[in-house]
Scaffold this motif. Structure first.
Motif, PDB file in Angstrom:
ATOM      1  N   ALA A  12     116.828  -7.686 172.604  1.00  0.00           N
ATOM      2  CA  ALA A  12     117.899  -6.817 173.099  1.00  0.00           C
ATOM      3  C   ALA A  12     117.780  -5.401 172.542  1.00  0.00           C
ATOM      4  O   ALA A  12     118.529  -4.506 172.948  1.00  0.00           O
ATOM      5  CB  ALA A  12     119.259  -7.408 172.733  1.00  0.00           C
ATOM      6  N   SER A  13     116.851  -5.203 171.610  1.00  0.00           N
ATOM      7  CA  SER A  13     116.593  -3.870 171.057  1.00  0.00           C
ATOM      8  C   SER A  13     115.544  -3.156 171.910  1.00  0.00           C
ATOM      9  O   SER A  13     114.764  -3.800 172.621  1.00  0.00           O
ATOM     10  CB  SER A  13     116.096  -3.985 169.611  1.00  0.00           C
ATOM     11  OG  SER A  13     117.037  -4.682 168.806  1.00  0.00           O
ATOM     12  N   ASN A  14     115.492  -1.837 171.784  1.00  0.00           N
ATOM     13  CA  ASN A  14     114.527  -1.061 172.566  1.00  0.00           C
ATOM     14  C   ASN A  14     113.135  -1.074 171.957  1.00  0.00           C
ATOM     15  O   ASN A  14     112.147  -0.841 172.650  1.00  0.00           O
ATOM     16  CB  ASN A  14     115.000   0.390 172.696  1.00  0.00           C
ATOM     17  CG  ASN A  14     116.349   0.490 173.375  1.00  0.00           C
ATOM     18  OD1 ASN A  14     117.356   0.763 172.729  1.00  0.00           O
ATOM     19  ND2 ASN A  14     116.400   0.235 174.680  1.00  0.00           N
ATOM     20  N   ARG A  15     113.068  -1.309 170.656  1.00  0.00           N
ATOM     21  CA  ARG A  15     111.763  -1.353 169.981  1.00  0.00           C
ATOM     22  C   ARG A  15     111.815  -2.389 168.857  1.00  0.00           C
ATOM     23  O   ARG A  15     112.846  -2.573 168.200  1.00  0.00           O
ATOM     24  CB  ARG A  15     111.393   0.019 169.419  1.00  0.00           C
ATOM     25  CG  ARG A  15     109.944   0.087 168.891  1.00  0.00           C
ATOM     26  CD  ARG A  15     109.556   1.536 168.649  1.00  0.00           C
ATOM     27  NE  ARG A  15     108.182   1.686 168.147  1.00  0.00           N
ATOM     28  CZ  ARG A  15     107.097   1.719 168.923  1.00  0.00           C
ATOM     29  NH1 ARG A  15     107.229   1.587 170.238  1.00  0.00           N
ATOM     30  NH2 ARG A  15     105.881   1.885 168.401  1.00  0.00           N
ATOM     31  N   ARG A  16     110.668  -3.027 168.630  1.00  0.00           N
ATOM     32  CA  ARG A  16     110.563  -4.084 167.625  1.00  0.00           C
ATOM     33  C   ARG A  16     109.432  -3.722 166.658  1.00  0.00           C
ATOM     34  O   ARG A  16     108.259  -3.668 167.062  1.00  0.00           O
ATOM     35  CB  ARG A  16     110.280  -5.428 168.302  1.00  0.00           C
ATOM     36  CG  ARG A  16     111.466  -5.904 169.146  1.00  0.00           C
ATOM     37  CD  ARG A  16     111.081  -6.887 170.225  1.00  0.00           C
ATOM     38  NE  ARG A  16     110.405  -6.232 171.356  1.00  0.00           N
ATOM     39  CZ  ARG A  16     111.022  -5.578 172.324  1.00  0.00           C
ATOM     40  NH1 ARG A  16     112.336  -5.505 172.336  1.00  0.00           N
ATOM     41  NH2 ARG A  16     110.333  -5.000 173.295  1.00  0.00           N
ATOM     42  N   ILE A  17     109.792  -3.476 165.408  1.00  0.00           N
ATOM     43  CA  ILE A  17     108.809  -3.120 164.384  1.00  0.00           C
ATOM     44  C   ILE A  17     108.796  -4.246 163.352  1.00  0.00           C
ATOM     45  O   ILE A  17     109.850  -4.636 162.832  1.00  0.00           O
ATOM     46  CB  ILE A  17     109.146  -1.775 163.705  1.00  0.00           C
ATOM     47  CG1 ILE A  17     109.249  -0.668 164.765  1.00  0.00           C
ATOM     48  CG2 ILE A  17     108.104  -1.424 162.657  1.00  0.00           C
ATOM     49  CD1 ILE A  17     109.674   0.677 164.199  1.00  0.00           C
ATOM     50  N   VAL A  18     107.613  -4.758 163.036  1.00  0.00           N
ATOM     51  CA  VAL A  18     107.525  -5.942 162.180  1.00  0.00           C
ATOM     52  C   VAL A  18     106.657  -5.661 160.957  1.00  0.00           C
ATOM     53  O   VAL A  18     105.692  -4.887 161.014  1.00  0.00           O
ATOM     54  CB  VAL A  18     106.969  -7.147 162.981  1.00  0.00           C
ATOM     55  CG1 VAL A  18     105.526  -6.919 163.415  1.00  0.00           C
ATOM     56  CG2 VAL A  18     107.084  -8.438 162.168  1.00  0.00           C
ATOM     57  N   LEU A  19     107.014  -6.306 159.860  1.00  0.00           N
ATOM     58  CA  LEU A  19     106.239  -6.220 158.628  1.00  0.00           C
ATOM     59  C   LEU A  19     104.966  -7.053 158.769  1.00  0.00           C
ATOM     60  O   LEU A  19     104.988  -8.158 159.309  1.00  0.00           O
ATOM     61  CB  LEU A  19     107.072  -6.748 157.457  1.00  0.00           C
ATOM     62  CG  LEU A  19     106.382  -6.868 156.093  1.00  0.00           C
ATOM     63  CD1 LEU A  19     105.989  -5.490 155.568  1.00  0.00           C
ATOM     64  CD2 LEU A  19     107.291  -7.584 155.104  1.00  0.00           C
ATOM     65  N   ASN A  20     103.858  -6.543 158.281  1.00  0.00           N
ATOM     66  CA  ASN A  20     102.584  -7.261 158.332  1.00  0.00           C
ATOM     67  C   ASN A  20     102.561  -8.319 157.224  1.00  0.00           C
ATOM     68  O   ASN A  20     101.977  -8.136 156.161  1.00  0.00           O
ATOM     69  CB  ASN A  20     101.411  -6.297 158.170  1.00  0.00           C
ATOM     70  CG  ASN A  20     100.087  -6.984 158.484  1.00  0.00           C
ATOM     71  OD1 ASN A  20     100.065  -8.090 159.007  1.00  0.00           O
ATOM     72  ND2 ASN A  20      98.986  -6.323 158.159  1.00  0.00           N
TER      73      ASN A  20
END
Length: 715
Positions: A119-127
């Motif tokens: 539902a968010s516009n962008r998804r940033i994930v920890l490596n």
């Protein structure tokens, strides 16, 4: 608002940090929706708002729905519908905000957690290997109910979304990025929120979701695209082949994914809710959640493990280099345990090590192992014909033939290898541990460790307590089984223990149906419809009729030696009536050239026409009765094991039955199957089967009292 921390910076970006109080993970508990609704109210009214970042104060990002609440759901009613719709509504409000929303994923984002990300516009994930994303609801008998099916289908397109929806994969960061499930990876947790804010500042107008944009087209085309039409047709057939119509969740997921592409987005979300609440109250969902989530969690967390310091084996000896011993040696070596693989013949021991070489070659071919890991694993295995030096081995596992005299001789000869703190395990499948323990100097350090074939695929070990086995030895055995990556199931000593007893009833009931006059092909079909991995006639051929006969003779000899009548296998009358004559005819099973099936030069099988001679009746047995007989027979024997104290907990009964015996997974295990049917209904049906087919289905009413009023025997 106590579960959400609000922080607004000078640029107008609000960071909402989720920190559900009183619990180790963020979940969709009863406080989640009111809290999120308050957050949405504040965001929509916030002056100077330029963007939103969702972060987590927990080690995971968001664990999804509260499974306790789902287990408590009895019916799919309006209240359930309203609850799910309310949870979905806050996600819809987030993606309708006039500013960009970014999910900063520091750890696992699964189920409802990943739906928040969608539902968010962008998804940033920890490596990090722990920062997995995905929608695993199907593994719990559910479907993603907070927009996951609808949004992932819109994000990836039908072809790419279906595997993640229907298999419930938990996806590592790099793979998630390649698939389009996340948009960016950062190397450290400290970089997450700054990266999210930087993207918001660089993309201040990127707040309209693709599916809300005018002219939106599904990646890969809509349902009329030729490739998607083929996928839809093929998926339906493949699902039935895989689930046999016994699991409703995958079918409903496919239904929602396909039909969501044919309707308004909000209508699709509502349809998803309707399908979800129907699954919430299903016995399949309750079975999966009880067994595969809470049950597995209890076993892995050591709920049934004796208290004490962790124990780790660094050296091991396996006695007997047949398929079982070779498999055990491989399992140990794969976890870095130096293993002596001993056999009376060095060539046999070398062949045992070659089994690991073959498994490694297969793993390399599939890209799951490199040559360095292969060499390290093989370097842990030492073929031998002599004992290791006295006092040098942490754990010895005897895996010789199922012959009590041979086992007693081997145990006595090899005991000196053990360190003073070491333990000795026997891989016997049916022989009493208490009797075998008499062959060793210290019975308190002797225990049963029953592996299953093939060892590399059957990731469960039945741990059998002898009369004198100490709790200290059980603790060490439990830790050893988990050390090599297997699931420990603890049972008490008896003839056949738990798994062999119940497995024997499955095979015998197949032959009871044969004797009653049911066509062999129909018997195998009934087992398939029941959800068993393989039919009883095929299973008998694979394990061999001769092995079963040897086990019976071994127990008869043991009874004579002890001057007792153990009653081992007393109900398995059809097994004796059918297999003894077949063995006399030279039909001992697949490895002997044929048994219930004939095999051609390519290994293809056809049912042996001679089976008709064993039919004593000509009753028209319906498929429903046949399916019930196959399932009820095993469930009743499992219940007897619980009643007799062979089994300690329902959790172990359920998981052991599924993983070691192949009891249908959709039931959640034999005891959960009884609960799913309803204890009173099961008892009534068992009485009907006993009246029609024999007292092997008869269970005293007091036995069912074990289950009444108790939701979890391990609690």
């Amino acid at each position: 608002m106590q579960d959400f921390i609000w922080d607004k910076d000078a640029d107008g970006i609000v960071t909402v940090t989720m920190d559900m109080q009183g619990q180790s993970a963020n979940t969709m508990n009863a406080r989640f929706e009111p809290g999120m609704r308050a957050i949405c109210d504040r965001l929509e009214a916030e002056p100077g708002l330029t963007g939103v970042v969702f972060a987590s104060a927990k080690s995971t990002f968001f664990a999804g729905g509260d499974l306790h609440d789902i287990l408590a759901t009895e019916t799919a009613d309006e209240q359930s519908f309203a609850f799910i719709e309310a949870n979905k509504a806050v996600y819809r409000r987030l993606e309708k905000l006039p500013v960009p929303v970014v999910a900063a994923i520091n750890g696992a984002a699964l189920g409802g957690g990943y739906e928040l990300c969608l539902a968010s516009n962008r998804r940033i994930v920890l490596n990090s290997p722990k920062a997995v994303v995905g929608l695993p609801e199907v593994t719990l008998g559910l479907l993603p109910g907070a927009g996951g099916v609808v949004r992932l289908t819109a994000l990836l397109g039908l072809e790419k979304a279906l595997p993640y929806l229907l298999e419930g994969k938990q996806v590592q960061p790099a793979d998630a990025l390649a698939a389009g499930m996340v948009d960016e990876i950062v190397e450290t947790a400290d970089q997450l929120i700054p990266a999210a804010k930087a993207w918001i500042r660089a993309n201040p107008t990127a707040h309209v979701q693709p599916w809300d944009q005018k002219g939106f087209r599904y990646p890969g085309g809509d349902t009329l695209a030729p490739k998607n039409r083929q996928i839809i047709q093929a998926s339906s057939a493949m699902l039935y082949q895989k689930t046999r119509g016994l699991l409703p969740a995958p079918e409903k997921i496919l239904d929602v994914a396909v039909n969501s592409m044919r309707m308004n987005f909000n209508a699709a979300l509502r349809m998803e809710t309707r399908r979800f609440i129907g699954l919430m109250a299903s016995k399949e969902a309750k079975a999966a959640i009880s067994t595969f989530f809470f049950g597995m969690q209890a076993i892995r967390s050591g709920k049934v493990r004796p208290e004490g310091a962790p124990w780790k084996a660094t050296s091991a000896a396996v006695l007997g280099a047949g398929m079982m011993g070779s498999g055990i040696a491989h399992a140990q070596a794969a976890r870095g345990i130096q293993t002596l693989l001993k056999d009376t013949d060095l060539a046999n021991a070398e062949r045992g090590k070659a089994h690991s070489e073959k498994l490694c070659a297969g793993a390399i071919k599939r890209g799951r192992m490199d040559e360095a890991r292969r060499d390290a694993l093989l370097g842990q295995i030492t073929p031998a014909t002599e004992n290791a030096a006295p006092g040098t081995i942490d754990i010895v596992i005897e895996a010789v033939f199922e012959d009590i005299d041979l086992k007693e001789k081997v145990i006595a000869e090899t005991w000196p290898m053990l360190t003073p703190e070491g333990i000795y395990g026997s891989n016997t499948s049916t022989l009493p541990i208490s009797i075998l323990a008499e062959a060793c100097p210290d019975p308190t350090r002797f225990i049963g460790l029953h592996f299953f074939s093939p060892v590399d695929r059957m990731k469960v070990v039945e741990i059998i307590m002898g009369a004198k086995t100490s709790q200290d030895t059980l603790r060490k055995a439990y830790d050893y089984v988990q050390q090599i990556g297997y699931l420990p199931i603890v049972v008490n000593d008896s003839r056949g223990f738990f798994t062999s007893r119940v497995f024997g009833t499955f095979m015998d009931e197949g032959l009871q149906l044969l004797v009653d006059g049911m066509a062999p092909a129909a018997i195998e079909r009934a087992a398939w419809l029941a959800g068993m991995p393989v039919g009883p006639l095929q299973v008998f051929d694979e394990v061999s009729l001769i092995l079963g006969q040897k086990v019976r003779k071994t127990h008869a000899a043991l009874d004579q030696r002890l001057g007792v009548d153990s009653g081992f296998g007393r109900h398995n009358t059809a097994t004796v009536a059918v297999t003894d004559p077949m063995i006399a005819m030279g039909r001992g099973g697949r490895q002997y050239g044929g048994g219930f099936y004939d095999y051609d030069s390519e290994g293809k099988r056809t049912l042996w026409p001679g089976l008709a001679q064993f039919a004593r009746g000509n009753a028209e047995i319906g498929i429903k009765d046949a399916v019930d007989r196959i399932l009820y027979r095993q469930a009743i024997e499992t219940l007897r094991c619980l009643d007799e104290g062979v089994l300690n907990t329902e959790i172990e009964a359920n998981l052991g039955g599924i993983m070691a015996i192949g009891f249908p997974a959709h039931t959640g295990g034999a005891i959960q199957f009884i609960r799913g049917e309803g204890i009173d209904h099961f008892a009534t049906r068992a009485r009907q089967l006993a009246e029609l087919y024999g007292d092997r289905f008869a269970v005293p009413d007091r036995t069912y009292d074990l289950l009444r009023g108790k939701s979890d025997m391990a609690a």
